[in-house]
Write a protein that holds these residues in place. Structure first.
Motif, PDB file in Angstrom:
ATOM      1  N   MET A   1       0.841  -1.193   0.000  1.00  0.00           N
ATOM      2  CA  MET A   1       0.000   0.000   0.000  1.00  0.00           C
ATOM      3  C   MET A   1       0.879   1.246   0.000  1.00  0.00           C
ATOM      4  SD  MET A   1      -2.779   1.318   2.850  1.00  0.00           S
ATOM      5  CE  MET A   1      -3.946   0.014   2.512  1.00  0.00           C
ATOM      6  N   LYS A   2       0.462   2.242  -0.788  1.00  0.00           N
ATOM      7  CA  LYS A   2       1.191   3.505  -0.804  1.00  0.00           C
ATOM      8  C   LYS A   2       1.087   4.183   0.557  1.00  0.00           C
ATOM      9  CE  LYS A   2       0.514   4.280  -5.748  1.00  0.00           C
ATOM     10  NZ  LYS A   2      -0.076   5.148  -6.802  1.00  0.00           N
ATOM     11  N   VAL A   3       2.146   4.867   0.935  1.00  0.00           N
ATOM     12  CA  VAL A   3       2.213   5.459   2.269  1.00  0.00           C
ATOM     13  C   VAL A   3       1.083   6.442   2.501  1.00  0.00           C
ATOM     14  CG1 VAL A   3       3.594   6.893   3.810  1.00  0.00           C
ATOM     15  CG2 VAL A   3       4.711   5.127   2.432  1.00  0.00           C
ATOM     16  N   TRP A   4       0.760   7.248   1.498  1.00  0.00           N
ATOM     17  CA  TRP A   4      -0.258   8.284   1.730  1.00  0.00           C
ATOM     18  C   TRP A   4      -1.665   7.697   1.858  1.00  0.00           C
ATOM     19  CZ3 TRP A   4      -4.060   9.981  -1.855  1.00  0.00           C
ATOM     20  CH2 TRP A   4      -3.963   9.450  -3.148  1.00  0.00           C
ATOM     21  N   TYR A   5      -1.891   6.489   1.322  1.00  0.00           N
ATOM     22  CA  TYR A   5      -3.163   5.814   1.555  1.00  0.00           C
ATOM     23  C   TYR A   5      -3.323   5.470   3.039  1.00  0.00           C
ATOM     24  CZ  TYR A   5      -3.904   5.013  -3.482  1.00  0.00           C
ATOM     25  OH  TYR A   5      -4.113   5.166  -4.835  1.00  0.00           O
ATOM     26  N   GLN A   6      -2.205   5.192   3.707  1.00  0.00           N
ATOM     27  CA  GLN A   6      -2.241   4.857   5.120  1.00  0.00           C
ATOM     28  C   GLN A   6      -2.586   6.073   5.984  1.00  0.00           C
ATOM     29  OE1 GLN A   6       1.687   3.216   5.607  1.00  0.00           O
ATOM     30  NE2 GLN A   6       1.064   1.170   4.923  1.00  0.00           N
ATOM     31  N   LYS A   7      -2.525   7.256   5.376  1.00  0.00           N
ATOM     32  CA  LYS A   7      -2.889   8.493   6.083  1.00  0.00           C
ATOM     33  C   LYS A   7      -4.270   8.979   5.618  1.00  0.00           C
ATOM     34  CE  LYS A   7       1.967   9.870   6.454  1.00  0.00           C
ATOM     35  NZ  LYS A   7       2.983  10.921   6.147  1.00  0.00           N
ATOM     36  N   ARG A   8      -5.137   8.027   5.349  1.00  0.00           N
ATOM     37  CA  ARG A   8      -6.460   8.339   4.801  1.00  0.00           C
ATOM     38  C   ARG A   8      -7.239   9.313   5.682  1.00  0.00           C
ATOM     39  NH1 ARG A   8      -8.313   3.333   4.029  1.00  0.00           N
ATOM     40  NH2 ARG A   8      -7.394   3.329   1.937  1.00  0.00           N
ATOM     41  N   GLN A  10      -6.240  11.660   7.342  1.00  0.00           N
ATOM     42  CA  GLN A  10      -5.720  13.016   7.181  1.00  0.00           C
ATOM     43  C   GLN A  10      -6.110  13.623   5.838  1.00  0.00           C
ATOM     44  OE1 GLN A  10      -1.460  13.252   7.604  1.00  0.00           O
ATOM     45  NE2 GLN A  10      -1.339  15.328   6.758  1.00  0.00           N
ATOM     46  N   PHE A  11      -6.101  12.811   4.770  1.00  0.00           N
ATOM     47  CA  PHE A  11      -6.288  13.334   3.417  1.00  0.00           C
ATOM     48  C   PHE A  11      -7.684  13.111   2.836  1.00  0.00           C
ATOM     49  CE2 PHE A  11      -1.601  12.343   3.387  1.00  0.00           C
ATOM     50  CZ  PHE A  11      -1.201  13.660   3.483  1.00  0.00           C
ATOM     51  N   THR A  12      -8.518  12.360   3.506  1.00  0.00           N
ATOM     52  CA  THR A  12      -9.812  12.016   2.942  1.00  0.00           C
ATOM     53  C   THR A  12     -10.714  13.229   2.729  1.00  0.00           C
ATOM     54  OG1 THR A  12     -11.826  10.739   3.321  1.00  0.00           O
ATOM     55  CG2 THR A  12     -10.729  11.585   5.256  1.00  0.00           C
ATOM     56  N   HIS A  13     -11.620  13.083   1.775  1.00  0.00           N
ATOM     57  CA  HIS A  13     -12.616  14.110   1.494  1.00  0.00           C
ATOM     58  C   HIS A  13     -13.616  14.267   2.631  1.00  0.00           C
ATOM     59  CE1 HIS A  13     -14.493  10.293   0.548  1.00  0.00           C
ATOM     60  NE2 HIS A  13     -15.683  10.872   0.581  1.00  0.00           N
ATOM     61  N   GLU A  14     -13.661  13.300   3.546  1.00  0.00           N
ATOM     62  CA  GLU A  14     -14.590  13.378   4.675  1.00  0.00           C
ATOM     63  C   GLU A  14     -14.308  14.606   5.535  1.00  0.00           C
ATOM     64  OE1 GLU A  14     -17.281  11.393   5.778  1.00  0.00           O
ATOM     65  OE2 GLU A  14     -17.147  10.732   3.709  1.00  0.00           O
ATOM     66  N   PHE A  85      -7.326  10.694  -5.483  1.00  0.00           N
ATOM     67  CA  PHE A  85      -6.672  11.822  -4.840  1.00  0.00           C
ATOM     68  C   PHE A  85      -7.614  12.539  -3.874  1.00  0.00           C
ATOM     69  CE2 PHE A  85      -4.338  11.476  -8.922  1.00  0.00           C
ATOM     70  CZ  PHE A  85      -3.092  11.159  -8.396  1.00  0.00           C
ATOM     71  N   MET A  86      -8.898  12.467  -4.112  1.00  0.00           N
ATOM     72  CA  MET A  86      -9.870  13.109  -3.233  1.00  0.00           C
ATOM     73  C   MET A  86     -10.223  12.229  -2.044  1.00  0.00           C
ATOM     74  SD  MET A  86     -13.728  14.373  -4.176  1.00  0.00           S
ATOM     75  CE  MET A  86     -13.083  15.429  -5.462  1.00  0.00           C
ATOM     76  N   THR A  87     -10.263  10.923  -2.279  1.00  0.00           N
ATOM     77  CA  THR A  87     -10.732  10.002  -1.245  1.00  0.00           C
ATOM     78  C   THR A  87      -9.615   9.320  -0.458  1.00  0.00           C
ATOM     79  OG1 THR A  87     -10.790   8.168  -2.828  1.00  0.00           O
ATOM     80  CG2 THR A  87     -12.798   9.507  -2.613  1.00  0.00           C
ATOM     81  N   ALA A  88      -8.417   9.324  -1.009  1.00  0.00           N
ATOM     82  CA  ALA A  88      -7.293   8.577  -0.428  1.00  0.00           C
ATOM     83  C   ALA A  88      -7.614   7.089  -0.370  1.00  0.00           C
ATOM     84  CB  ALA A  88      -6.926   9.107   0.952  1.00  0.00           C
ATOM     85  N   ILE A  89      -8.320   6.633  -1.395  1.00  0.00           N
ATOM     86  CA  ILE A  89      -8.643   5.215  -1.558  1.00  0.00           C
ATOM     87  C   ILE A  89      -8.116   4.768  -2.909  1.00  0.00           C
ATOM     88  CG2 ILE A  89     -10.499   3.503  -1.691  1.00  0.00           C
ATOM     89  CD1 ILE A  89     -12.245   5.417  -0.059  1.00  0.00           C
ATOM     90  N   SER A  90      -7.509   3.623  -2.985  1.00  0.00           N
ATOM     91  CA  SER A  90      -6.911   3.153  -4.231  1.00  0.00           C
ATOM     92  C   SER A  90      -7.972   2.928  -5.302  1.00  0.00           C
ATOM     93  CB  SER A  90      -6.134   1.860  -4.003  1.00  0.00           C
ATOM     94  OG  SER A  90      -7.020   0.791  -3.756  1.00  0.00           O
TER      95      SER A  90
END
Length: 211
Positions: A1-8, A10-14, A85-90
């Motif tokens: 898994m990409k590192v930034w996905y693990q920070k969902r 923080q980056f999620t659209h929620e 990029f908006m959801t931080a989901i693959s």
């Protein structure tokens, strides 16, 4: 898994949605095509179906994120590669989530589309059109949309429409209060609106107007 996905978280659209719900309800509505009350009602309906269990390997994507990501996809038609990029989901996970969530929505909401079953039901719709829109002898307002698809193998021009791309047709009919009474999807894009309209439930009532 990409590192930034693990920070969902923080980056999620929620995070954006939570802010819009508090500070700008019109933008929230534009983002999901519904208000927060409607979203929460939908979430209550589908949560038991789409909720996943956490594992020792990873934390499951929450039901509210699954639903909001699906609604954003349906509202925009964005590619999964862009939506990630908006959801931080693959993209791969988004593909599964959208299908599963749509199936859950269909199972929970299909009963809300109620085709009139009697002459009095149809007459009630016609009366509503007269009262609300001054339009007599109308039993439904009908429209369709071409949903773009990848050309199926060996299909020739079967799905090729007048807009010069391959599609299936989504056609729906609403009553005078904008409530769906008939919905049909899957007819090949080559067929005209008139051809799609010739479905049994509508053909039986062809003496009245379909706006």
């Amino acid at each position: 898994m990409k590192v930034w996905y693990q920070k969902r978280k923080q980056f999620t659209h929620e995070n954006l949605l939570n802010e819009l719900k508090l500070s700008n309800k019109s933008d929230y509505h534009q983002f999901l095509r519904m208000d927060s009350e409607t979203f929460n009602e939908l979430l209550t309906m589908v949560k038991p179906i789409i909720e996943k269990q956490n594992t020792v390997m990873r934390e499951a994507i929450a039901p509210n994120m699954r639903l909001s990501a699906t609604l954003r996809y349906l509202a925009t038609g964005e590619k999964f590669e862009n939506l990630k990029f908006m959801t931080a989901i693959s993209p791969r996970s988004l593909g599964l989530i959208v299908i599963e969530t749509c199936e859950a929505l269909i199972s929970r909401l299909s009963s809300f589309i109620k085709v009139p079953q009697s002459e009095s039901d149809w007459k009630k719709i016609a009366d509503d059109f007269i009262e609300a829109w001054n339009f007599p002898n109308c039993i439904g307002a009908i429209d369709s949309k071409h949903i773009a698809i990848i050309k199926p193998a060996k299909s020739g021009s079967f799905y090729y429409n007048y807009k010069k791309f391959h599609s299936i047709v989504l056609m729906a009919t609403v009553n005078a209060n904008y409530e769906f009474i008939v919905a049909d999807v899957g007819t090949n894009g080559r067929i005209s609106d008139g051809g799609v309209k010739k479905i049994p439930i509508l053909a039986e009532h062809s003496t009245a107007n379909l706006c």
